[in-house]
Design an enzyme around this catalytic site. Structure first.
Site, PDB file in Angstrom:
ATOM      1  N   HIS A  23       0.863  -1.178   0.000  1.00  0.00           N
ATOM      2  CA  HIS A  23       0.000   0.000   0.000  1.00  0.00           C
ATOM      3  C   HIS A  23       0.897   1.225   0.000  1.00  0.00           C
ATOM      4  O   HIS A  23       2.052   1.158   0.442  1.00  0.00           O
ATOM      5  CB  HIS A  23      -0.981   0.002   1.174  1.00  0.00           C
ATOM      6  CG  HIS A  23      -0.363  -0.238   2.520  1.00  0.00           C
ATOM      7  ND1 HIS A  23       0.186   0.771   3.292  1.00  0.00           N
ATOM      8  CD2 HIS A  23      -0.217  -1.375   3.239  1.00  0.00           C
ATOM      9  CE1 HIS A  23       0.635   0.268   4.429  1.00  0.00           C
ATOM     10  NE2 HIS A  23       0.410  -1.032   4.420  1.00  0.00           N
ATOM     11  N   HIS A  25       1.430   3.221  10.755  1.00  0.00           N
ATOM     12  CA  HIS A  25       2.000   3.179  12.101  1.00  0.00           C
ATOM     13  C   HIS A  25       2.078   4.582  12.707  1.00  0.00           C
ATOM     14  O   HIS A  25       1.791   4.772  13.893  1.00  0.00           O
ATOM     15  CB  HIS A  25       3.398   2.556  12.069  1.00  0.00           C
ATOM     16  CG  HIS A  25       3.403   1.064  12.176  1.00  0.00           C
ATOM     17  ND1 HIS A  25       3.077   0.240  11.118  1.00  0.00           N
ATOM     18  CD2 HIS A  25       3.676   0.242  13.227  1.00  0.00           C
ATOM     19  CE1 HIS A  25       3.173  -1.025  11.513  1.00  0.00           C
ATOM     20  NE2 HIS A  25       3.525  -1.055  12.777  1.00  0.00           N
TER      21      HIS A  25
END
Length: 757
Positions: A624, A631
């Site tokens: 992606h 994160h």
């Protein structure tokens, strides 16, 4: 003879009305709280009420509300029946998750209808006769009825008894309880307090929805990389997992199919995307989902990422190459390491626009830029320390520097099993190309055999390779919720308090229940499901989901920024003369003849095979796009939640860092040790989790910088809505943002206490 509709019962007597009813299986059948309840236990247990008298059903009706059927299984049923005798009956009921209509005539059973049962739509059951036709009907409210079947009267209905019954005809584990009420009566009005609560709940949801609806949706802008490079189309954008040419640049035709799906947003179009290999794209439709709490995933936005050919991107790449070179240098050795000294010099002179603090020093190199991130050791105390528990034997969590986090009666060690040092991936062009085309090399990692505390960038990269973003923040929450009073490090007989009771880390000033001893502290209550541990853990999970949906919209539908791994392929092509992209010369010069040249390419002592960016993971980056970072966005959101619950100003006492071999924690004695606080270490935790992904080679510096802010925005908006739901007078959330401003969130309003408006 009395008409059927004249037989009524509200089941509020507590016992069966002996004039009206014969009770089948009294041990199973009872009246409670205005309902008729039937609780079968074993096979052939049936209970319920049968009318003592017969009633005329013609031009009349029997109706009852089935509040709850038995468990959804073929052997369990609950029903309304009317019969002339045992051989001639009509039944409307629920069995095995289906609504059924049946008739028995002279002992022969047929079913005019059987459909899936809907507990809301089929709440009411009615048998009604009009003009020689019997109707089986259901209703959601007892007023508007739906005909499920209509038949000619199967037998004379002028004298029939009614039966309300439930049971099981074979053994069923925990069949449950069937509940009926309102025989031939309208639905009761809810008690005033219940109705007030229902309307208040509706009003609160409407306020939260109105709060979100009033937020403007800004225009989402990208950096135009997708249309700026006509001779190398889409080379500046994410394409991993699609088809590529022999040099690793995306195939325009298959990239166009991806764009078509992203433009149409039709689920079927996503299934038409052409992949280059076995590895699938990661959840591109995620950003199209709606959220029922917090901001809509498509409302917050991020500024455009640095352009593909810009100095900023090239300088960010320079930092990533240096992080790859320095992956195995212990943090405790940064002040004396030759590699770190070279990185500092190079970043200051060759890559001044890399996005971190300048001038670069051995204290701030590879660190984040937000308050607290450059204070104390590189790694946040929430990734190193455990909490101390004086009840435990030494070495099992008695002392915080043993690194065990108490999870109730369990424990979580802060040590990890690190990836093997000096092992990097995707440095060979052939392997790199196969991975761009979708080869799935996950699971080929090599690990050490000894658990260690995070003491190098590689250790940090290992941590964020396998987590689910929220892991570190759950750990931090448990430390903050349970650390007893004392010196935050070692057991002290007679001094250290009781874990989880005498708390070292108080909640912040807006908490109605804590900190103890303040003017607004409750004299009689403690927080739990609200403003306490349960709500804290709940909201951490909630905010991560909302953060991921939001950043996934940015990734796929706005920016589609290429991964550093892909950029490394463009660098390789440009340096070797295979293809030119107009990349800023700072990165190509450093790799071919400057500060990085001693480590890469034909003369490189560390990565002599190419100029590709070495990856810490065998599969490289996920499938992606890079910007924003999942994160980092989740970290910004979770850190914000923790800061909103706890007193950020509380000092971190006796800080530690990992020893040079990572096997133990040693005291940190830097001159800034006394400046470390809960808020600063939570900011550092967010920076660590985000930048460890950079250390792995899968994200950019600006992915961290702007994604933390995106996560913070999402968390604040979620807290706005949560603040509307609290019953506690004058409770509020208070936190210091990443820009240094302190805000207070009360009753849906965000106020600036001090700092930037």
């Amino acid at each position: 003879m009395a008409k059927a509709h004249t037989l009524t019962d509200d089941f509020r007597d507590g016992v069966a009305d002996a004039v009206k009813w014969w009770v089948d299986a009294p041990a199973l059948t009872s009246e409670q709280s205005g309902t008729l309840q039937i609780r079968p236990k074993v096979a052939n247990d049936y209970g319920g009420y049968s009318s003592n008298a017969a009633y005329d059903l013609t031009s009349s009706e029997y109706k009852v509300r089935l509040v709850r059927p038995l468990r959804t299984t073929a052997a369990a049923e609950a029903y309304l029946a009317a019969g002339k005798d045992t051989s001639n009956t009509v039944v409307l009921g629920v069995e095995g998750g289906e609504l059924y209509c049946s008739r028995k005539v002279a002992g022969t059973v047929t079913e005019p209808a059987r459909i899936p049962y809907d507990a809301d739509a089929h709440l009411w059951l009615r048998l009604r006769e009009r003009g020689g036709t019997l109707y089986y009907e259901t209703s959601a409210d007892g007023e508007a009825w739906t005909v499920q079947a209509a038949i000619a009267n199967p037998f004379a209905l002028t004298a029939v008894t009614v039966e309300i019954s439930a049971g099981i005809w074979q053994n069923v584990p925990s069949p449950g309880v069937a509940i009926f009420d309102c025989l031939n009566l309208p639905a009761p009005e809810p008690p005033r307090v219940v109705e007030e609560r229902r309307l208040s709940a509706l009003g609160t949801r409407e306020k939260a929805a109105a709060l979100d609806a009033a937020r403007p949706h800004p225009e989402h802008l990208n950096n135009n990389d997708e249309v700026s490079y006509l001779t190398t189309p889409f080379a500046g954008n994410f394409s991993k997992g699609l088809k590529h040419d022999s040099l690793g640049d995306p195939d325009p035709a298959t990239y166009a199919i991806l764009l078509r799906a992203l433009e149409s947003r039709e689920p079927n179009d996503f299934e038409e995307i052409v992949l280059g290999g076995a590895k699938k794209l990661t959840n591109p439709q995620c950003g199209l989902a709606f959220s029922l709490e917090g901001p809509d995933p498509q409302e917050p936005t991020m500024p455009p990422a640095p352009r593909f050919d810009s100095q900023g991107t090239a300088n960010e790449a320079g930092e990533l190459y240096w992080m790859a070179v320095a992956r195995d240098v212990p943090f405790i050795s940064y002040g004396t390491s030759t590699v770190i000294a070279q990185a500092v010099t190079s970043l200051n002179n060759e890559f001044p626009q890399f996005g971190g603090t300048t001038p670069v020093t051995t204290q701030n190199v590879f660190r984040g830029v937000y308050p607290g991130e450059q204070v104390g050791p590189y790694v946040s105390q929430f990734l190193l320390k455990g909490n101390n528990d004086p009840r435990k034997p030494d070495g099992t969590g008695r002392d915080a520097n043993e690194g065990f986090i108490a999870y109730g009666a369990q424990r979580i060690p802060q040590q990890i099993l690190p990836a093997a040092p000096l092992v990097d991936y995707l440095t060979l062009p052939t392997t790199w190309l196969s991975v761009q085309n979708g080869a799935d090399l996950r699971g080929q990692d090599q690990f050490e055999t000894t658990y260690r505390f995070i003491h190098t960038l590689r250790d940090g990269a290992t941590y964020v390779h396998f987590d689910q973003v929220v892991n570190a923040y759950y750990n931090a929450a448990w430390i903050l919720m349970t650390e007893p009073t004392g010196n935050q490090l070692t057991f002290q007989a007679g001094v250290t308090g009781r874990p989880g009771i005498d708390l070292e880390f108080p909640y912040n000033a807006g908490n109605f229940y804590d900190p103890p001893g303040t003017a607004d502290d409750s004299r009689t209550q403690v927080g739990f499901g609200t403003l306490g541990p349960i709500q804290l853990l709940e909201v951490l999970d909630e905010v991560v989901g909302r953060a991921i949906r939001t950043v996934w919209y940015q990734k796929w539908f706005v920016h589609r920024r290429l991964r550093p791994e892909e950029y490394g392929g463009r660098v390789q092509n440009q340096i070797t003369g295979a293809r030119s992209y107009g990349l800023h010369t700072s990165i190509t010069t450093s790799l071919s003849s400057g500060g990085l040249s001693g480590y890469f390419g034909n003369t490189g002592e560390k990565f002599p095979y190419s100029y590709l960016l070495p990856q810490a993971y065998p599969e490289g980056a996920p499938t992606h796009p890079s910007y924003g970072a999942g994160h980092a966005t989740g970290s910004g959101a979770c850190a914000t939640i923790l800061k909103a619950f706890f007193d950020e100003s509380k000092a971190i006492e006796n800080p530690v860092l990992a020893a040079a071999d990572g096997l133990s924690l040693v005291a940190y004695s830097g001159t800034d040790a006394a400046q470390m606080t809960v808020g600063g270490e939570l900011n550092k935790l967010a920076g660590n989790i985000a930048l460890f992904r950079n250390a792995a080679g899968v994200h950019w510096r600006s992915d961290y910088t702007f994604s933390l802010l995106l996560g913070e925005e999402i968390a604040i908006k979620l807290l706005q809505e949560i603040s509307l739901t609290l019953n506690e007078d004058d409770a509020f959330f208070q936190l210091t943002k990443f820009d240094g401003a302190m805000i207070r969130i009360r009753r849906g309003v965000v106020e600036t206490v001090w700092g930037t408006d």
